[in-house]
Motif scaffolding. Sequence first.
Motif, PDB file in Angstrom:
ATOM      1  N   GLY A 217       0.806  -1.214   0.000  1.00 33.15           N
ATOM      2  CA  GLY A 217       0.000   0.000   0.000  1.00 33.15           C
ATOM      3  C   GLY A 217       0.836   1.259   0.000  1.00 33.15           C
ATOM      4  O   GLY A 217       1.983   1.273   0.469  1.00 33.15           O
ATOM      5  N   LEU A 218       0.252   2.321  -0.553  1.00 38.96           N
ATOM      6  CA  LEU A 218       0.781   3.679  -0.464  1.00 38.96           C
ATOM      7  C   LEU A 218      -0.333   4.557   0.062  1.00 38.96           C
ATOM      8  O   LEU A 218      -1.484   4.436  -0.383  1.00 38.96           O
ATOM      9  CB  LEU A 218       1.247   4.188  -1.830  1.00 38.96           C
ATOM     10  CG  LEU A 218       2.568   3.645  -2.378  1.00 38.96           C
ATOM     11  CD1 LEU A 218       2.759   4.068  -3.831  1.00 38.96           C
ATOM     12  CD2 LEU A 218       3.741   4.125  -1.531  1.00 38.96           C
ATOM     13  N   TYR A 219       0.004   5.465   0.979  1.00 34.32           N
ATOM     14  CA  TYR A 219      -1.037   6.196   1.686  1.00 34.32           C
ATOM     15  C   TYR A 219      -0.667   7.662   1.881  1.00 34.32           C
ATOM     16  O   TYR A 219       0.506   8.043   1.871  1.00 34.32           O
ATOM     17  CB  TYR A 219      -1.292   5.566   3.059  1.00 34.32           C
ATOM     18  CG  TYR A 219      -1.720   4.127   2.984  1.00 34.32           C
ATOM     19  CD1 TYR A 219      -3.051   3.787   2.754  1.00 34.32           C
ATOM     20  CD2 TYR A 219      -0.781   3.107   3.119  1.00 34.32           C
ATOM     21  CE1 TYR A 219      -3.443   2.460   2.670  1.00 34.32           C
ATOM     22  CE2 TYR A 219      -1.163   1.780   3.031  1.00 34.32           C
ATOM     23  CZ  TYR A 219      -2.496   1.475   2.806  1.00 34.32           C
ATOM     24  OH  TYR A 219      -2.877   0.150   2.704  1.00 34.32           O
ATOM     25  N   VAL A 220      -1.717   8.437   2.104  1.00 33.68           N
ATOM     26  CA  VAL A 220      -1.594   9.810   2.578  1.00 33.68           C
ATOM     27  C   VAL A 220      -2.059   9.775   4.028  1.00 33.68           C
ATOM     28  O   VAL A 220      -3.254   9.677   4.314  1.00 33.68           O
ATOM     29  CB  VAL A 220      -2.461  10.765   1.732  1.00 33.68           C
ATOM     30  CG1 VAL A 220      -2.287  12.207   2.222  1.00 33.68           C
ATOM     31  CG2 VAL A 220      -2.123  10.646   0.257  1.00 33.68           C
ATOM     32  N   ALA A 221      -1.097   9.805   4.937  1.00 38.85           N
ATOM     33  CA  ALA A 221      -1.396   9.606   6.355  1.00 38.85           C
ATOM     34  C   ALA A 221      -1.316  10.920   7.123  1.00 38.85           C
ATOM     35  O   ALA A 221      -0.396  11.718   6.929  1.00 38.85           O
ATOM     36  CB  ALA A 221      -0.423   8.596   6.958  1.00 38.85           C
TER      37      ALA A 221
END
Length: 234
Positions: A217-221
């Motif tokens: 996954g790649l996220y904007v956290a």
Amino acid sequence: MAKLRLEITKGEEIRYISHLDYASAMERAIIRAKLPAAYSEGFNPHMKIAFASALAVGVTSQAEYMDLDFKEEVDLVEGVKRLAAKLPPGIRVKSAKYMPASIPALMAIVNLATYDVIVPLSGTEDYTAAQESVRRFNETQEVLYMRHTPKGRKEIEIKQYMDKPIQIFHEGKDIKLVIHIKITPTGSIKPGEVLAALASMFDLAVKKDSALIDRTGLYVATDKSCLTPIEIYG
């Protein structure tokens, strides 16, 4: 002008191609699908396509993100269908969505990556000892790792890039490490480097050269949420 954001994969079939070759494969598929891709102006025009974060050679991914500018909007379902039909083995479209034209670049907003690392235990090592190695790594406040590049050596403090403690699971003769890594404006750490530090500094007895690394996954956290780049806009 329309901006399409895609969630795509990098599968086993193309594990060992470079990021540049991966991007080229997408560009060729877009051309073959006869989609109205927009190009830059000037003497050397290039397709307006941008990725979130480059993968290292040998790493697969369940969730890569790509922005593609169109000269005109096409039906989303039809456009994805045409593109999917021209993609090589190892790349498939998981989701797609038109985005506002003024959105920040993917590389500017993605700040968290998650990985599964499957690696065989050494013949003399047992799972309990592996658990202990991971526990010691998680509890250590500072871990200094020497990164070797063609430009020379650079000491990296790994723990500043660790978002969560590493999780470990037993899978037959292998272990699975679940690693959450921050992506920051000043840099990041690779999961292979984390594994190398575990082996060299925390006595994790594994066959690290046989590790299979998969970006999950790649996220904007933020402090309040953790969303994919497609989820952040509605």
